[in-house]
Design a protein around this motif. Structure first.
Motif, PDB file in Angstrom:
ATOM      1  N   UNK A 173       0.832  -1.207   0.000  1.00 52.31           N
ATOM      2  CA  UNK A 173       0.000   0.000   0.000  1.00 52.31           C
ATOM      3  C   UNK A 173       0.870   1.262   0.000  1.00 52.31           C
ATOM      4  N   UNK A 174       1.965   1.178   0.760  1.00 60.03           N
ATOM      5  CA  UNK A 174       2.855   2.336   0.871  1.00 60.03           C
ATOM      6  C   UNK A 174       3.447   2.736  -0.481  1.00 60.03           C
ATOM      7  N   UNK A 175       3.895   1.747  -1.285  1.00 61.23           N
ATOM      8  CA  UNK A 175       4.549   2.062  -2.564  1.00 61.23           C
ATOM      9  C   UNK A 175       3.565   2.056  -3.722  1.00 61.23           C
ATOM     10  N   UNK A 176       2.352   1.559  -3.490  1.00 64.28           N
ATOM     11  CA  UNK A 176       1.333   1.572  -4.539  1.00 64.28           C
ATOM     12  C   UNK A 176       1.472   0.458  -5.554  1.00 64.28           C
ATOM     13  N   UNK A 177       2.087  -0.674  -5.162  1.00 61.50           N
ATOM     14  CA  UNK A 177       2.268  -1.793  -6.084  1.00 61.50           C
ATOM     15  C   UNK A 177       1.149  -2.809  -5.900  1.00 61.50           C
ATOM     16  N   UNK A 178       0.604  -3.279  -7.024  1.00 56.45           N
ATOM     17  CA  UNK A 178      -0.423  -4.319  -6.949  1.00 56.45           C
ATOM     18  C   UNK A 178       0.221  -5.636  -6.527  1.00 56.45           C
ATOM     19  N   UNK A 179      -0.497  -6.394  -5.684  1.00 56.30           N
ATOM     20  CA  UNK A 179       0.043  -7.634  -5.124  1.00 56.30           C
ATOM     21  C   UNK A 179       0.389  -8.656  -6.198  1.00 56.30           C
TER      22      UNK A 179
END
Length: 708
Positions: free
Chosen positions: A567-573
């Motif tokens: 969530x912090x870096x905005x990367x999709x799992x």
């Protein structure tokens, strides 16, 4: 419960005392005393009275003054009781000797009155003391009782002095006939019997010697009082003398009983407690073996004797159980404890004269050798002991084989102090474990290596703050299309003084020290941030793989941490793959719970270095994983070793059946690549495709090619 010695002695003495009393009563009744014997009998009475008074105050001293800080209710009340009895005994003795005290007119009547009071007060006091529960008392309680005792004693003396003319002294001397005296005897004897019964009931289970002594005293009081009471108070006779002796004997038994109760028994209890505490201080609770503290003590004594011009040689061997943690984790702590006890017994059974085995803690034991002569003698004996340990251990009806490692240090060759010898032996055994050795003796290089590790660990703590770590990425390629489909993030350390440090050097140290957790989080966050930045820059999205350490995997909140970083870096799992090793799945229940928590986030899961661990196909199918990564050790020899080729083929076939992807690591040449393609291996990574490269190189040479 059988009759004990103290009880048997009490019965025998009681029977003998009763026989003597009856004989004295029968033979003395009505026999006139010769004038020449009167003084002798009076002296016996006087001495008996003095003895009773002296013993009373001795009991007071034992029960009060000698236990000022640890005064219990029984001791306090016993002291008060015998202080009062002592005062009565002084007055009684003065009456016998016709001595005027406090202005009191002494005589046979007053003597008889004091005798009755004392013999009634004693059993009543004993009955009270042994009926109430015993416990420690406060200083305030002691002061109140002390003040009350002083006031009662002073008031008694004042009352006796003031109202002595009203006392029924003359009536006791002349009017109280035999039936009245018998009635008084029966009443007083009833009080004694009640006190004896109370004490026997109170201590019916433990039956301590002190209680038996007090009962013995009450018995002799019971036998002595009738002799004194039924004799003519106006005359001196044999019954008076025998009765007085019985009273003295009874007081002696009380003194002995109180001594047992207040001094001997507490002292023995204290001795037992101290002995137990000393044993616990110098012995291991689990195995019963001497502990590290005892080893240091014995080793110090040996070295000290050497310093006193007595030549001494000694050897300290530290023994470590290999893979003990895996046994604990898989079978439980009770199985681990059973193994430690069994090994301790086996080592103890192998000891020779001059040797001792110790439990160092956790999975380490130590042996102290003090007999062999010369370095080779110590080494030979240490190796012989290690080889003699039976490696087969049965735990819960299952047989296991354990392996041991041993490190040895010698005095005076390797170290001159206790701490040095133990430390160096411990260094040696850890060096043996790291290099898969069974036995090794300490060398100076080990110390330097250990110091270097400590320095490196300290530098590693600072490196995270100083930004000395960086990532390299090794691309992963589809074996079918040749296209880059992923990348593995690998941590590197650029030391300011030592330059690039091999991951094989600092990763195990990070695992050992616990620094792997913050380092692993940094790797995960950095890899996710780089991947997201490349996506923002417009490069084709690819999945990044990040290795999890054992310590990270065991964190209860691992899934929450991973989710927070994404969530912090905005990367999709979907663009993150977490790699775990087979050993992490050894505890299937914990592993299953942890992997399910991670899968719920949407990340991919792969098992790294597959084939080198202990996976069971029975539960592998139930794990929520997406990929198997074939270890480079199998790929390396796949064209030379038929077994490795069979293993690779089996893994890929199994993965296809389980609908899992397969990635081969360590692909270095075309022959290996062609073989893996024939086995329908999905992806590969290795030097054939690319070495691990910095982020900038990955971007310019691989991601940009994807974009093109």
């Amino acid at each position: 419960m059988g009759i004990r010695t103290e009880e048997r002695v009490t019965v025998i003495q009681g029977v003998l005392g009763l026989g003597v009393m009856l004989a004295a009563f029968i033979t003395s009744a009505g026999i006139p005393v010769k004038p020449s014997s009167i003084e002798a009998l009076r002296t016996v009475q006087l001495l008996s009275g003095l003895i009773c008074g002296a013993i009373s105050f001795a009991i007071f001293t034992q029960g009060w003054i000698m236990f000022t800080e640890k005064l219990s209710r029984q001791r306090l009340y016993s002291a008060v009781l015998f202080f009062l009895l002592g005062a009565l005994d002084v007055l009684y003795t003065a009456g016998i000797g016709q001595i005027r005290l406090f202005g009191l007119e002494t005589g046979p009547g007053l003597t008889a009155a004091l005798l009755m009071i004392a013999n009634a007060v004693c059993p009543i006091g004993m009955l009270f003391i042994f009926s109430v529960p015993d416990r420690q008392i406060s200083g305030k309680h002691k002061f109140i009782v002390l003040l009350g005792t002083a006031l009662v004693s002073a008031a008694g003396i004042v009352l006796l002095y003031t109202y002595q003319k009203y006392l029924p002294v003359s009536w006791l001397e002349s009017h109280l006939q035999v039936p009245g005296r018998i009635a008084i005897c029966i009443a007083v004897l009833g009080l004694h019997a009640a006190a004896i019964t109370s004490i026997l009931y109170r201590y019916r289970h433990e039956r301590p010697p002190a209680a038996m002594m007090v009962n013995r005293a009450l018995m002799f009081m019971m036998m002595g009082f009738p002799l004194l009471m039924l004799a003519d108070p106006a005359e001196v006779g044999y019954m008076h003398a025998v009765g007085s002796v019985y009273l003295a004997i009874s007081y002696y038994f009380v003194l002995k009983g109180v001594y047992h109760l207040t001094i001997d028994e507490p002292f023995r209890v204290q001795q037992a407690v101290e002995a137990r505490m000393e044993y616990m201080a110098y012995h291991d609770d689990l195995t019963g073996l001497p502990n590290l503290r005892r080893l240091k003590q014995m080793l110090a004594a040996l070295i000290d004797s050497d310093n006193k011009h007595e030549p001494v040689r000694a050897g300290v061997a530290v023994i470590n159980i290999n893979r003990f943690k895996a046994i604990n984790d898989s079978l439980g702590y009770s199985a681990g404890d059973q193994l430690l006890r069994e090994l301790g017994d086996r080592l103890k059974g192998l000891l020779l004269s001059g040797e001792e085995v110790f439990r160092m803690g956790e999975d380490e034991f130590a042996v102290l050798f003090s007999v062999p002569d010369g370095v080779s003698g110590f080494e030979k004996r240490a190796e012989q002991m290690l080889e003699s340990v039976n490696p087969s251990v049965r735990i819960d009806d299952t047989e296991f084989h354990i392996s041991l490692s041993m490190g040895l240090s010698l005095y005076p060759e390797d170290g001159q102090s206790v701490d040095q010898l133990i430390q160096y032996a411990d260094m040696a055994v850890h060096h043996a474990k790291e290099h898969d050795l069974v036995f090794i003796r300490y060398t100076e290089t080990m110390k330097k290596r250990t110091q270097s590790k400590v320095e490196l660990e300290n530098d590693m703590r600072k490196a995270l703050l100083r930004g000395e770590f960086f990532l390299e990425y090794q691309p992963q390629f589809s074996l079918k299309t040749g296209k880059m489909v992923g990348m593995e993030a690998l941590v590197r350390w650029n030391h300011p003084k030592r330059g690039l440090i091999s991951p094989g050097e600092f990763i195990p140290l990070a695992e050992e020290s616990g620094l792997i957790v913050p380092l692993g989080e940094w790797v995960l966050r950095t890899a996710c941030r780089d991947t997201r930045n490349w996506q923002i820059q417009g490069y084709e999205p690819v999945c990044v793989s990040v290795n999890l350490s054992m310590r990270q995997f065991r964190q209860y909140n691992l899934a929450d941490k991973v989710d927070a970083i994404l969530r912090e870096v905005g990367l999709e799992a979907d663009y993150l793959e977490l790699e775990v090793t087979e050993s992490m799945t050894f505890d299937i229940e914990t592993a299953l719970s942890q992997l399910q928590s991670l899968k719920r986030l949407g990340v991919h899961i792969s098992i790294d270095d597959f084939g080198t661990g202990y996976s069971s196909l029975n539960y592998l199918k139930n794990l929520p994983i997406d990929r198997l990564k074939i270890d480079r050790s199998f790929v390396k020899e796949v064209m030379l070793d038929g077994n490795d080729a069979a293993i690779v083929s089996t893994i890929t076939t199994m993965a296809h059946h389980l609908k899992l992807k397969v990635t081969a690591e360590g692909v270095e040449n075309e022959e290996q690549l062609n073989f893996l393609r024939e086995q329908n291996c999905h992806e590969g990574q290795g030097y054939l495709f690319s070495r691990p490269v910095p982020a900038a190189v990955l971007e310019s040479q691989f991601l940009s090619r994807l974009a093109g």
